[in-house]
Design a protein around this motif. Structure first.
Motif, PDB file in Angstrom:
ATOM      1  N   ALA A  58     -11.737   6.054  19.751  1.00 56.18           N
ATOM      2  CA  ALA A  58     -10.577   5.723  20.578  1.00 56.18           C
ATOM      3  C   ALA A  58     -10.033   6.996  21.194  1.00 56.18           C
ATOM      4  O   ALA A  58     -10.113   8.063  20.600  1.00 56.18           O
ATOM      5  CB  ALA A  58      -9.514   5.053  19.730  1.00 56.18           C
ATOM      6  N   ASN A  59      -9.464   6.878  22.361  1.00 56.57           N
ATOM      7  CA  ASN A  59      -8.946   8.049  23.053  1.00 56.57           C
ATOM      8  C   ASN A  59      -7.526   7.767  23.528  1.00 56.57           C
ATOM      9  O   ASN A  59      -7.329   7.066  24.505  1.00 56.57           O
ATOM     10  CB  ASN A  59      -9.851   8.405  24.232  1.00 56.57           C
ATOM     11  N   GLY A  60      -6.531   8.278  22.807  1.00 60.21           N
ATOM     12  CA  GLY A  60      -5.140   8.150  23.216  1.00 60.21           C
ATOM     13  C   GLY A  60      -4.518   6.789  22.978  1.00 60.21           C
ATOM     14  O   GLY A  60      -3.516   6.457  23.595  1.00 60.21           O
ATOM     15  N   ILE A  61      -5.091   5.983  22.090  1.00 56.57           N
ATOM     16  CA  ILE A  61      -4.541   4.660  21.811  1.00 56.57           C
ATOM     17  C   ILE A  61      -3.587   4.747  20.626  1.00 56.57           C
ATOM     18  O   ILE A  61      -3.884   5.374  19.617  1.00 56.57           O
ATOM     19  CB  ILE A  61      -5.665   3.652  21.509  1.00 56.57           C
ATOM     20  N   LEU A  62      -2.437   4.099  20.784  1.00 51.67           N
ATOM     21  CA  LEU A  62      -1.468   3.981  19.698  1.00 51.67           C
ATOM     22  C   LEU A  62      -1.324   2.511  19.346  1.00 51.67           C
ATOM     23  O   LEU A  62      -1.382   1.649  20.215  1.00 51.67           O
ATOM     24  CB  LEU A  62      -0.097   4.522  20.119  1.00 51.67           C
ATOM     25  N   ILE A  63      -1.140   2.238  18.058  1.00 47.69           N
ATOM     26  CA  ILE A  63      -0.848   0.879  17.629  1.00 47.69           C
ATOM     27  C   ILE A  63       0.553   0.830  17.042  1.00 47.69           C
ATOM     28  O   ILE A  63       1.073   1.823  16.554  1.00 47.69           O
ATOM     29  CB  ILE A  63      -1.888   0.342  16.617  1.00 47.69           C
ATOM     30  N   ASN A  64       1.147  -0.354  17.081  1.00 43.24           N
ATOM     31  CA  ASN A  64       2.509  -0.572  16.635  1.00 43.24           C
ATOM     32  C   ASN A  64       2.466  -1.470  15.395  1.00 43.24           C
ATOM     33  O   ASN A  64       1.941  -2.579  15.450  1.00 43.24           O
ATOM     34  CB  ASN A  64       3.278  -1.249  17.772  1.00 43.24           C
ATOM     35  N   SER A  65       3.018  -0.980  14.297  1.00 40.55           N
ATOM     36  CA  SER A  65       3.055  -1.764  13.060  1.00 40.55           C
ATOM     37  C   SER A  65       4.384  -2.493  12.874  1.00 40.55           C
ATOM     38  O   SER A  65       4.565  -3.199  11.891  1.00 40.55           O
ATOM     39  CB  SER A  65       2.817  -0.856  11.850  1.00 40.55           C
ATOM     40  N   ASN A  66       5.308  -2.292  13.806  1.00 43.45           N
ATOM     41  CA  ASN A  66       6.624  -2.920  13.744  1.00 43.45           C
ATOM     42  C   ASN A  66       7.335  -2.631  12.419  1.00 43.45           C
ATOM     43  O   ASN A  66       8.017  -3.486  11.869  1.00 43.45           O
ATOM     44  CB  ASN A  66       6.523  -4.431  13.992  1.00 43.45           C
ATOM     45  N   TYR A  67       7.116  -1.426  11.897  1.00 40.16           N
ATOM     46  CA  TYR A  67       7.729  -0.964  10.649  1.00 40.16           C
ATOM     47  C   TYR A  67       7.371  -1.861   9.454  1.00 40.16           C
ATOM     48  O   TYR A  67       8.116  -1.928   8.487  1.00 40.16           O
ATOM     49  CB  TYR A  67       9.254  -0.837  10.782  1.00 40.16           C
ATOM     50  N   GLN A  68       6.235  -2.540   9.541  1.00 39.55           N
ATOM     51  CA  GLN A  68       5.794  -3.418   8.463  1.00 39.55           C
ATOM     52  C   GLN A  68       4.827  -2.684   7.540  1.00 39.55           C
ATOM     53  O   GLN A  68       4.115  -1.782   7.956  1.00 39.55           O
ATOM     54  CB  GLN A  68       5.101  -4.668   9.034  1.00 39.55           C
ATOM     55  N   SER A  69       4.773  -3.108   6.311  1.00 35.26           N
ATOM     56  CA  SER A  69       3.881  -2.533   5.312  1.00 35.26           C
ATOM     57  C   SER A  69       2.499  -3.193   5.443  1.00 35.26           C
ATOM     58  O   SER A  69       2.068  -3.973   4.603  1.00 35.26           O
ATOM     59  CB  SER A  69       4.456  -2.768   3.911  1.00 35.26           C
ATOM     60  N   VAL A  70       1.811  -2.867   6.524  1.00 37.82           N
ATOM     61  CA  VAL A  70       0.514  -3.468   6.849  1.00 37.82           C
ATOM     62  C   VAL A  70      -0.550  -2.975   5.860  1.00 37.82           C
ATOM     63  O   VAL A  70      -0.574  -1.803   5.487  1.00 37.82           O
ATOM     64  CB  VAL A  70       0.114  -3.108   8.302  1.00 37.82           C
ATOM     65  N   GLN A  71      -1.429  -3.895   5.466  1.00 34.02           N
ATOM     66  CA  GLN A  71      -2.528  -3.560   4.550  1.00 34.02           C
ATOM     67  C   GLN A  71      -3.491  -2.569   5.206  1.00 34.02           C
ATOM     68  O   GLN A  71      -3.840  -2.720   6.368  1.00 34.02           O
ATOM     69  CB  GLN A  71      -3.300  -4.833   4.177  1.00 34.02           C
ATOM     70  N   ILE A  72      -3.894  -1.549   4.454  1.00 39.47           N
ATOM     71  CA  ILE A  72      -4.908  -0.573   4.879  1.00 39.47           C
ATOM     72  C   ILE A  72      -6.192  -0.883   4.123  1.00 39.47           C
ATOM     73  O   ILE A  72      -6.151  -1.250   2.950  1.00 39.47           O
ATOM     74  CB  ILE A  72      -4.469   0.868   4.565  1.00 39.47           C
ATOM     75  N   TYR A  73      -7.318  -0.720   4.804  1.00 35.92           N
ATOM     76  CA  TYR A  73      -8.632  -0.958   4.202  1.00 35.92           C
ATOM     77  C   TYR A  73      -9.464   0.316   4.280  1.00 35.92           C
ATOM     78  O   TYR A  73      -9.279   1.130   5.181  1.00 35.92           O
ATOM     79  CB  TYR A  73      -9.350  -2.092   4.934  1.00 35.92           C
TER      80      TYR A  73
END
Length: 101
Positions: A34-49
């Motif tokens: 990816a090049n310069g992409i940001l994602i938004n988690s909405n301040y949620q405790s999203v699961q990481i894998y």
């Protein structure tokens, strides 16, 4: 300031990292850098894998941050993004976050 959660209370500043380019195969998931992409988690405790297929949970995103830098994207066989790599062995499902435009 953007910082990356490496897990276990370890953080690194974005300005201290170097981005690489290329494609790879991560556990039978096709991935592209990816090049310069940001994602938004909405301040949620999203699961990481720990894998690109997002089948091996290994933590959760911090709720103190909202935007996360994407280094690599995993795709299914139709070309639809399925997961985003935000750190070493740290993937989040594409359905759990939104791409920040």
């Amino acid at each position: 300031m953007i910082a990356y959660d490496l897990g276990n209370g370890q953080w690194v500043k974005a300005s201290d990292l170097q981005q690489t380019t290329g494609n790879s195969n991560q556990g039978n998931a096709t991935t592209k850098t990816a090049n310069g992409i940001l994602i938004n988690s909405n301040y949620q405790s999203v699961q990481i894998y720990s894998n690109a297929k997002a089948t091996q949970p290994n933590g959760r995103l911090s709720t103190q941050y909202n935007l996360w830098q994407v280094f690599e994207i995993a795709y299914d066989n139709t070309g639809t993004p399925t997961a985003y790599r935000i750190g070493t062995n740290q993937w989040v499902k594409a359905t759990d976050v939104t791409v920040n435009n």
